[in-house]
Structure formats: structure tokens, C-alpha cells
Design an enzyme around this catalytic site. Structure first.
Site, PDB file in Angstrom:
ATOM      1  N   MET A 165     118.364  35.910 120.304  1.00 52.68           N
ATOM      2  CA  MET A 165     117.028  36.057 120.861  1.00 52.68           C
ATOM      3  C   MET A 165     116.012  35.285 120.015  1.00 52.68           C
ATOM      4  SD  MET A 165     117.149  37.848 123.635  1.00 52.68           S
ATOM      5  CE  MET A 165     118.156  39.065 124.492  1.00 52.68           C
ATOM      6  N   CYS A 166     114.851  35.043 120.627  1.00 51.36           N
ATOM      7  CA  CYS A 166     113.778  34.313 119.969  1.00 51.36           C
ATOM      8  C   CYS A 166     112.620  35.270 119.691  1.00 51.36           C
ATOM      9  CB  CYS A 166     113.311  33.163 120.851  1.00 51.36           C
ATOM     10  SG  CYS A 166     114.655  32.077 121.417  1.00 51.36           S
ATOM     11  N   GLU A 167     111.548  34.750 119.117  1.00 47.67           N
ATOM     12  CA  GLU A 167     110.340  35.552 118.943  1.00 47.67           C
ATOM     13  C   GLU A 167     109.135  34.770 119.442  1.00 47.67           C
ATOM     14  OE1 GLU A 167     109.385  37.934 115.628  1.00 47.67           O
ATOM     15  OE2 GLU A 167     111.477  38.269 115.045  1.00 47.67           O
ATOM     16  N   ILE A 189     109.487  30.865 117.931  1.00 46.88           N
ATOM     17  CA  ILE A 189     110.566  30.465 117.031  1.00 46.88           C
ATOM     18  C   ILE A 189     111.881  30.757 117.744  1.00 46.88           C
ATOM     19  CG2 ILE A 189     109.338  30.629 114.843  1.00 46.88           C
ATOM     20  CD1 ILE A 189     110.436  33.437 114.482  1.00 46.88           C
ATOM     21  N   ASN A 247     111.483  34.465 125.654  1.00 46.28           N
ATOM     22  CA  ASN A 247     112.500  35.111 124.846  1.00 46.28           C
ATOM     23  C   ASN A 247     113.486  35.802 125.777  1.00 46.28           C
ATOM     24  OD1 ASN A 247     113.996  36.508 122.858  1.00 46.28           O
ATOM     25  ND2 ASN A 247     112.620  38.261 123.008  1.00 46.28           N
TER      26      ASN A 247
END
Length: 258
Positions: free
Chosen positions: A1-3, A78, A108
Site C-alpha cells: 500500500m501507499c500513503e 509515497i 492508495n
């Protein structure tokens, strides 16, 4: 996963403090080491910075932390890659034009089968499911509203409906802006905080850095920060629920009936 990290304010504001709290999660305190990006609006246009390197090791990210580039709407991301290789074209946020405005999007989550949905006008440059979903969403908006609708709430409801449709394919938490509003849709892990007078201090979770906002604001300033996970540990953040869609304008959340 991303943020994800976003900012919406009633006056041009820099994101240096919050971004400083996000950067270590890109390779030091978090696993999101597969690139980062940020887009900042100036009127209908936006300036963007992207780097496929980890944010913690990026000289461009260092520049953003140190130089107070101000904007009323900012979207940052990110990446922890799961679909598409690590490269510049797969680095969020993504940008397209509609109605003579710059639309910016960061996502995300993972979307299984998103590329089975047909595209008409917009096409992805990279290979991520995220950019494909963005192109499909803008296609849908363009077809439904060849011109900007006179009533903004019609657009907001439509975006919410299409976001719910895409969410059936997986996790679809995103930040989106059309230069006028900042939209946030939560499938999981999205929260926000609104800061206003009387301002206080805030302490970053990942670095321990403390800021006294009274030294950097006026009594008229209103600033909302949206993040996948809270950036500070001495403030109360509002946690969004699964399926929740929120619109922000001039630093304030807008209540409307979806």
C-alpha cells in the site's frame, strides 16, 4: 500500500511541516520506498515534482521540505509498488486537463480488473491500475458533463457514485482536485485535521519535530491536512469511514448530501 497526503487552505500555505513528517515513511520508518510525488496548485494550473527514488533519499524531496512553496491545494503521495514497475511514469500524483483545468489524482490501494473498463478520451502513460482508474474516472466525468455543471453538488455526487463503482474492484482511497475543490474518498486508512485560530503546537510522529503554528499563521487562516495515517501524535484527527467521500474548500469540509 501507499500513503497519501493532502492540504487545503483558505490562503496559500506551505506543506513543509507535514511533508517532513511523510518523507521518512518513504524508506526509513515505512516501506513506501518506490517513488514519491507532489502537486501544488497555482490557479487552474499545477506544478508537480516526481522522483522514482525513495523520498528519504531524494534531493528533490529535501528541496520541498526546505522551501516554502505555497498553495491552497496540495496533493502528495509515497509509493509502495504493487502494480507496475518502479519508474517515473508510474509515480503519483497523475495530472490531466479537463474544462481548461488541471486535475490531479493520487491513489492508495489495488484494483483487480480495472483495465477491463473501456477508456475513450484519456489514456495512461504508465502501467499502474491507479492511473488507469484516474483516466476512466475523468472519461466518465467528461461524458456526463461536457461543460462544468452549474451546480457543483451534481459533480460531487457523480464522482462519489463512480468512486463507489470502482471500489467494488478493491481498495480505492484517493485524493483528487479540479483546482477548485479537494476531494477525498476513503476505502481504508484516511483521516484529516482542520487547524484554525487559536493555533497551537504539533509534534510529528516520525521525526519528533515540533512546530508552534502561532508563529506561522494569522487568526484568519484555516488549513486542513488529509493523510492516510496521522502525521502528528498530539492532535485529534478525524478518521474517515469506509466508503466516505469528503469535499474540502478554503480549508473547510463541505457538508452535502451524497
Amino acid at each position: 500500500m501507499c500513503e497519501l497526503l493532502g492540504l487545503n487552505a483558505n490562503t496559500p500555505t506551505d506543506i513543509c511541516f507535514s511533508f517532513t513528517g511523510l518523507v521518512p515513511r518513504g524508506g526509513r520508518t515505512g516501506p513506501h520506498k518506490d517513488g514519491w510525488g507532489i502537486s501544488m496548485y497555482d490557479g487552474r494550473g499545477s506544478r508537480s515534482f516526481h522522483d522514482p527514488r525513495p523520498s528519504i533519499a531524494s534531493e528533490v524531496a529535501d528541496l520541498i521540505q526546505k522551501h516554502a512553496i505555497k498553495s491552497k491545494i496540495i496533493i502528495s503521495h509515497i509509493r509502495q509498488a504493487n502494480r507496475g514497475r518502479v519508474c517515473l511514469e508510474n509515480t503519483h500524483p497523475f495530472n490531466r486537463e479537463l474544462w481548461g483545468r488541471s486535475w490531479v489524482f493520487a491513489h492508495n490501494g489495488q484494483l483487480k480488473g480495472i483495465k477491463n473498463l473501456p477508456l475513450e478520451f484519456y489514456n495512461p502513460i504508465g502501467t499502474t491500475d491507479s492511473e488507469y482508474a484516474f483516466c476512466w474516472l475523468l472519461d466518465q466525468i467528461r461524458n456526463e458533463f461536457p461543460e462544468p455543471p452549474k451546480r457543483s453538488q451534481k459533480l460531487w455526487r457523480f464522482i462519489k457514485q463512480r468512486a463507489d463503482q470502482i471500489s467494488e474492484l478493491g481498495i480505492f482511497s484517493f485524493l483528487l482536485s479540479d483546482s477548485n475543490y479537494l476531494y477525498a474518498h476513503c476505502s481504508n486508512n484516511l483521516c484529516w485535521i482542520t487547524r484554525r485560530h487559536p493555533f497551537g503546537t504539533a509534534k510529528l510522529i516520525d521525526t519528533g519535530e515540533i512546530i508552534d503554528f502561532r508563529e506561522h499563521t494569522t487568526k484568519n487562516d484555516i488549513v486542513t491536512v488529509i493523510a492516510s495515517k496521522q502525521i502528528t501524535d498530539n492532535e485529534t484527527w478525524s478518521v474517515m469511514q469506509q466508503g466516505e467521500f469528503q469535499v474540502f474548500k478554503n480549508g473547510e469540509p463541505i457538508n452535502f448530501r451524497a
